[in-house]
Design a protein around this motif. Structure first.
Motif, PDB file in Angstrom:
ATOM      1  N   ILE A  79       0.790  -1.453   0.088  1.00  0.00           N
ATOM      2  CA  ILE A  79       0.110  -0.073   0.089  1.00  0.00           C
ATOM      3  C   ILE A  79       0.865   1.148  -0.095  1.00  0.00           C
ATOM      4  O   ILE A  79       0.551   2.490  -0.689  1.00  0.00           O
ATOM      5  CB  ILE A  79      -1.031  -0.146   1.124  1.00  0.00           C
ATOM      6  CG1 ILE A  79      -1.902   1.101   0.809  1.00  0.00           C
ATOM      7  CG2 ILE A  79      -0.220   0.028   2.482  1.00  0.00           C
ATOM      8  CD1 ILE A  79      -3.113   0.953  -0.030  1.00  0.00           C
ATOM      9  N   GLY A  80       1.915   1.118   0.573  1.00  0.00           N
ATOM     10  CA  GLY A  80       2.717   2.517   0.624  1.00  0.00           C
ATOM     11  C   GLY A  80       3.622   2.590  -0.713  1.00  0.00           C
ATOM     12  O   GLY A  80       3.849   3.660  -0.899  1.00  0.00           O
ATOM     13  N   LEU A  81       3.896   1.728  -1.627  1.00  0.00           N
ATOM     14  CA  LEU A  81       4.397   1.844  -2.780  1.00  0.00           C
ATOM     15  C   LEU A  81       3.432   2.464  -3.852  1.00  0.00           C
ATOM     16  O   LEU A  81       4.084   2.872  -4.961  1.00  0.00           O
ATOM     17  CB  LEU A  81       4.837   0.353  -3.393  1.00  0.00           C
ATOM     18  CG  LEU A  81       5.912  -0.360  -2.609  1.00  0.00           C
ATOM     19  CD1 LEU A  81       6.053  -1.804  -3.490  1.00  0.00           C
ATOM     20  CD2 LEU A  81       7.028   0.315  -2.954  1.00  0.00           C
ATOM     21  N   VAL A  82       2.223   2.718  -3.494  1.00  0.00           N
ATOM     22  CA  VAL A  82       1.289   3.409  -4.400  1.00  0.00           C
ATOM     23  C   VAL A  82       1.762   4.915  -4.471  1.00  0.00           C
ATOM     24  O   VAL A  82       1.759   5.617  -5.669  1.00  0.00           O
ATOM     25  CB  VAL A  82      -0.135   3.284  -3.989  1.00  0.00           C
ATOM     26  CG1 VAL A  82      -1.064   4.533  -4.640  1.00  0.00           C
ATOM     27  CG2 VAL A  82      -0.704   2.079  -4.080  1.00  0.00           C
ATOM     28  N   PHE A  83       2.341   5.577  -3.151  1.00  0.00           N
ATOM     29  CA  PHE A  83       2.879   6.587  -3.305  1.00  0.00           C
ATOM     30  C   PHE A  83       4.127   7.081  -4.058  1.00  0.00           C
ATOM     31  O   PHE A  83       4.120   8.148  -4.935  1.00  0.00           O
ATOM     32  CB  PHE A  83       2.769   7.192  -1.829  1.00  0.00           C
ATOM     33  CG  PHE A  83       1.699   7.072  -1.191  1.00  0.00           C
ATOM     34  CD1 PHE A  83       0.781   8.119  -1.242  1.00  0.00           C
ATOM     35  CD2 PHE A  83       1.272   6.005  -0.398  1.00  0.00           C
ATOM     36  CE1 PHE A  83      -0.668   8.138  -0.550  1.00  0.00           C
ATOM     37  CE2 PHE A  83      -0.108   6.007   0.182  1.00  0.00           C
ATOM     38  CZ  PHE A  83      -0.849   7.069   0.122  1.00  0.00           C
ATOM     39  N   PRO A  84       5.137   6.372  -4.091  1.00  0.00           N
ATOM     40  CA  PRO A  84       6.254   6.612  -4.923  1.00  0.00           C
ATOM     41  C   PRO A  84       5.993   6.652  -6.460  1.00  0.00           C
ATOM     42  O   PRO A  84       6.572   7.138  -7.397  1.00  0.00           O
ATOM     43  CB  PRO A  84       7.352   5.560  -4.758  1.00  0.00           C
ATOM     44  CG  PRO A  84       6.713   4.586  -3.961  1.00  0.00           C
ATOM     45  CD  PRO A  84       5.472   4.991  -3.140  1.00  0.00           C
ATOM     46  N   VAL A  85       4.788   5.999  -6.909  1.00  0.00           N
ATOM     47  CA  VAL A  85       4.185   5.615  -8.116  1.00  0.00           C
ATOM     48  C   VAL A  85       3.893   7.184  -8.502  1.00  0.00           C
ATOM     49  O   VAL A  85       4.032   7.826  -9.425  1.00  0.00           O
ATOM     50  CB  VAL A  85       3.205   4.631  -8.226  1.00  0.00           C
ATOM     51  CG1 VAL A  85       2.426   4.826  -9.548  1.00  0.00           C
ATOM     52  CG2 VAL A  85       3.964   3.386  -8.132  1.00  0.00           C
ATOM     53  N   ILE A  86       2.840   7.817  -7.639  1.00  0.00           N
ATOM     54  CA  ILE A  86       2.270   9.112  -7.784  1.00  0.00           C
ATOM     55  C   ILE A  86       3.368   9.987  -7.729  1.00  0.00           C
ATOM     56  O   ILE A  86       3.534  10.854  -8.700  1.00  0.00           O
ATOM     57  CB  ILE A  86       1.229   9.327  -6.586  1.00  0.00           C
ATOM     58  CG1 ILE A  86       0.044   8.602  -6.787  1.00  0.00           C
ATOM     59  CG2 ILE A  86       0.911  10.761  -6.737  1.00  0.00           C
ATOM     60  CD1 ILE A  86      -0.795   8.596  -5.614  1.00  0.00           C
ATOM     61  N   PHE A  87       4.548  10.042  -6.908  1.00  0.00           N
ATOM     62  CA  PHE A  87       5.669  10.873  -6.916  1.00  0.00           C
ATOM     63  C   PHE A  87       6.426  11.039  -8.197  1.00  0.00           C
ATOM     64  O   PHE A  87       6.850  12.038  -8.557  1.00  0.00           O
ATOM     65  CB  PHE A  87       6.452  10.625  -5.609  1.00  0.00           C
ATOM     66  CG  PHE A  87       7.861  11.272  -5.656  1.00  0.00           C
ATOM     67  CD1 PHE A  87       7.386  12.514  -5.297  1.00  0.00           C
ATOM     68  CD2 PHE A  87       9.013  10.875  -6.011  1.00  0.00           C
ATOM     69  CE1 PHE A  87       8.780  13.418  -5.077  1.00  0.00           C
ATOM     70  CE2 PHE A  87      10.100  11.735  -5.929  1.00  0.00           C
ATOM     71  CZ  PHE A  87      10.026  12.854  -5.462  1.00  0.00           C
ATOM     72  N   GLY A  88       6.441   9.737  -8.787  1.00  0.00           N
ATOM     73  CA  GLY A  88       7.227   9.531 -10.133  1.00  0.00           C
ATOM     74  C   GLY A  88       6.218  10.513 -11.172  1.00  0.00           C
ATOM     75  O   GLY A  88       7.069  11.140 -12.226  1.00  0.00           O
ATOM     76  N   VAL A  89       5.026  10.444 -10.952  1.00  0.00           N
ATOM     77  CA  VAL A  89       4.147  11.177 -12.122  1.00  0.00           C
ATOM     78  C   VAL A  89       4.592  12.652 -12.203  1.00  0.00           C
ATOM     79  O   VAL A  89       4.716  13.291 -13.393  1.00  0.00           O
ATOM     80  CB  VAL A  89       2.813  11.164 -11.616  1.00  0.00           C
ATOM     81  CG1 VAL A  89       1.754  12.036 -12.582  1.00  0.00           C
ATOM     82  CG2 VAL A  89       2.272   9.524 -11.893  1.00  0.00           C
ATOM     83  N   TYR A  90       5.003  13.241 -11.084  1.00  0.00           N
ATOM     84  CA  TYR A  90       5.352  14.753 -11.019  1.00  0.00           C
ATOM     85  C   TYR A  90       6.719  14.978 -11.881  1.00  0.00           C
ATOM     86  O   TYR A  90       7.038  16.154 -12.190  1.00  0.00           O
ATOM     87  CB  TYR A  90       5.601  15.016  -9.511  1.00  0.00           C
ATOM     88  CG  TYR A  90       4.259  15.255  -8.910  1.00  0.00           C
ATOM     89  CD1 TYR A  90       3.622  16.709  -8.798  1.00  0.00           C
ATOM     90  CD2 TYR A  90       3.714  14.170  -8.242  1.00  0.00           C
ATOM     91  CE1 TYR A  90       2.355  16.719  -8.261  1.00  0.00           C
ATOM     92  CE2 TYR A  90       2.443  14.400  -7.611  1.00  0.00           C
ATOM     93  CZ  TYR A  90       1.997  15.736  -7.426  1.00  0.00           C
ATOM     94  OH  TYR A  90       0.507  15.901  -6.981  1.00  0.00           O
ATOM     95  N   ALA A  91       7.616  13.963 -12.050  1.00  0.00           N
ATOM     96  CA  ALA A  91       8.946  14.140 -12.642  1.00  0.00           C
ATOM     97  C   ALA A  91       8.762  14.933 -13.983  1.00  0.00           C
ATOM     98  O   ALA A  91       9.277  15.986 -14.243  1.00  0.00           O
ATOM     99  CB  ALA A  91       9.521  12.781 -12.978  1.00  0.00           C
ATOM    100  N   LEU A  92       7.946  14.491 -14.913  1.00  0.00           N
ATOM    101  CA  LEU A  92       7.700  15.291 -16.168  1.00  0.00           C
ATOM    102  C   LEU A  92       6.131  15.749 -16.167  1.00  0.00           C
ATOM    103  O   LEU A  92       5.989  16.923 -16.687  1.00  0.00           O
ATOM    104  CB  LEU A  92       8.149  14.163 -17.260  1.00  0.00           C
ATOM    105  CG  LEU A  92       9.294  14.005 -17.829  1.00  0.00           C
ATOM    106  CD1 LEU A  92       9.371  13.015 -18.813  1.00  0.00           C
ATOM    107  CD2 LEU A  92       9.506  15.258 -18.694  1.00  0.00           C
ATOM    108  N   ALA A  93       5.211  15.022 -15.863  1.00  0.00           N
ATOM    109  CA  ALA A  93       3.860  15.519 -15.999  1.00  0.00           C
ATOM    110  C   ALA A  93       3.905  16.756 -15.093  1.00  0.00           C
ATOM    111  O   ALA A  93       3.181  17.880 -15.520  1.00  0.00           O
ATOM    112  CB  ALA A  93       3.050  14.461 -15.515  1.00  0.00           C
TER     113      ALA A  93
END
Length: 294
Positions: A79-93
């Motif tokens: 469940i915690g790993l969902v948040f680094p996925v979202i964090f990665g979205v911010y890199a380019l998007a």
């Protein structure tokens, strides 16, 4: 390249996203590990009872000291790993949304160097997320599971290593999705619904109606979860229970309670999720080489 990497770290450290997403990652990872640990510990109490031992002996099943902590820790980490996925979205998007991508591309030698710098930077962030999430999930297990049912030191290290690996891949996966979509809101909403609801329902319904046991072992969320969850399922089966005739349903149920339904193994889950990550990452890379930024 060194200056580009430093610039990427400055971009993330001067925003609230890295710690704003770290807080719920810590809270959810700890809470789920604590809750599932307490549940697994109660199951361990039942299995250790004299009545259960007598029934198991009569059925020819040998029950030893079960690593109940490993059976539960995957839920906290996953469940915690969902948040680094979202964090990665911010890199380019995130840069497209804030209209800073034009400056970023124009001040770098080429777009490839920018994307490489982002990849290296977010690999480090993914490692940090994976390590922190593993640490708080381990604390939750330590507080809710009896000492005799705790993982061994080698198993702890294995879980931590798998969590760091999953954190890196989860972050890169988020970068790829964000690079393809170019929208923070669209990517985050879609990913949240897919990771937390859609795929889980699909896996459960597919198994319940058609006995498709392998689906969770090939889809993105299932393979991300399987990197850590499969360690618990494998250790649980190998260390504590020896069934004369274990069927597919029992195996799938065990994997489900470990947080990795349908997973083939931790390393197979890592390889398949790596393939999903590279599919989105390279697609995003290619599309950003040609995308108009004016």
């Amino acid at each position: 390249m060194g200056r580009l990497i430093i610039a990427e770290f400055r971009k993330t450290l001067t925003t609230k996203s890295w710690w704003g997403l770290m807080i719920p990652a810590v809270v959810f990872a700890f809470g789920f590990a604590l809750g599932w640990g307490a549940f697994a510990n109660k199951v361990g109490n039942v299995l250790d009872s004299e009545e259960t031992q007598d029934i198991a002996h009569a059925l020819g099943i040998e029950i030893g000291h079960l690593p109940m902590g490993l059976l539960a820790i995957g839920h906290g980490i996953n469940i915690g790993l969902v948040f680094p996925v979202i964090f990665g979205v911010y890199a380019l998007a995130g840069e497209y949304s804030k209209k800073t991508i034009t400056t970023t591309f124009l001040t770098a030698p080429n777009r490839g160097s920018v994307l490489t710098a982002k990849m290296i930077t977010y690999i480090v962030w993914g490692m940090l997320y994976g390590l922190v999430i593993a640490a708080v999930a381990s604390l939750g297990i330590a507080l809710s599971v009896d000492q005799a049912r705790q993982p061994t030191s080698g198993q702890w290290l294995g879980v931590i290593g798998a969590s760091v690996l999953a954190g890196v891949l989860a972050t890169l996966f988020g970068i790829g999705v964000g690079a393809v979509w170019k929208s923070v809101v669209g990517s985050v909403i879609t990913l949240s619904i897919y990771l937390l609801v859609f795929e889980n329902v699909l896996v459960l319904v597919s198994y319940g109606l058609w006995k498709v046991s392998w689906l969770g072992g090939v889809l993105p969320n299932g393979t991300m979860n399987g990197i850590v969850g499969a360690i618990g399922a494998e250790a649980f089966g190998a260390a504590g229970v020896k069934l004369p005739r274990i069927n597919e349903e029992a195996q799938w149920t065990l994997q489900y309670f470990a947080g990795a339904p349908g997973a083939f193994s931790w390393w197979a889950s890592a390889l398949i999720f790596f393939a999903w990550t590279m599919l989105f990452f390279l697609t995003g890379w290619a599309s950003n080489q040609r995308r108009d930024i004016t």
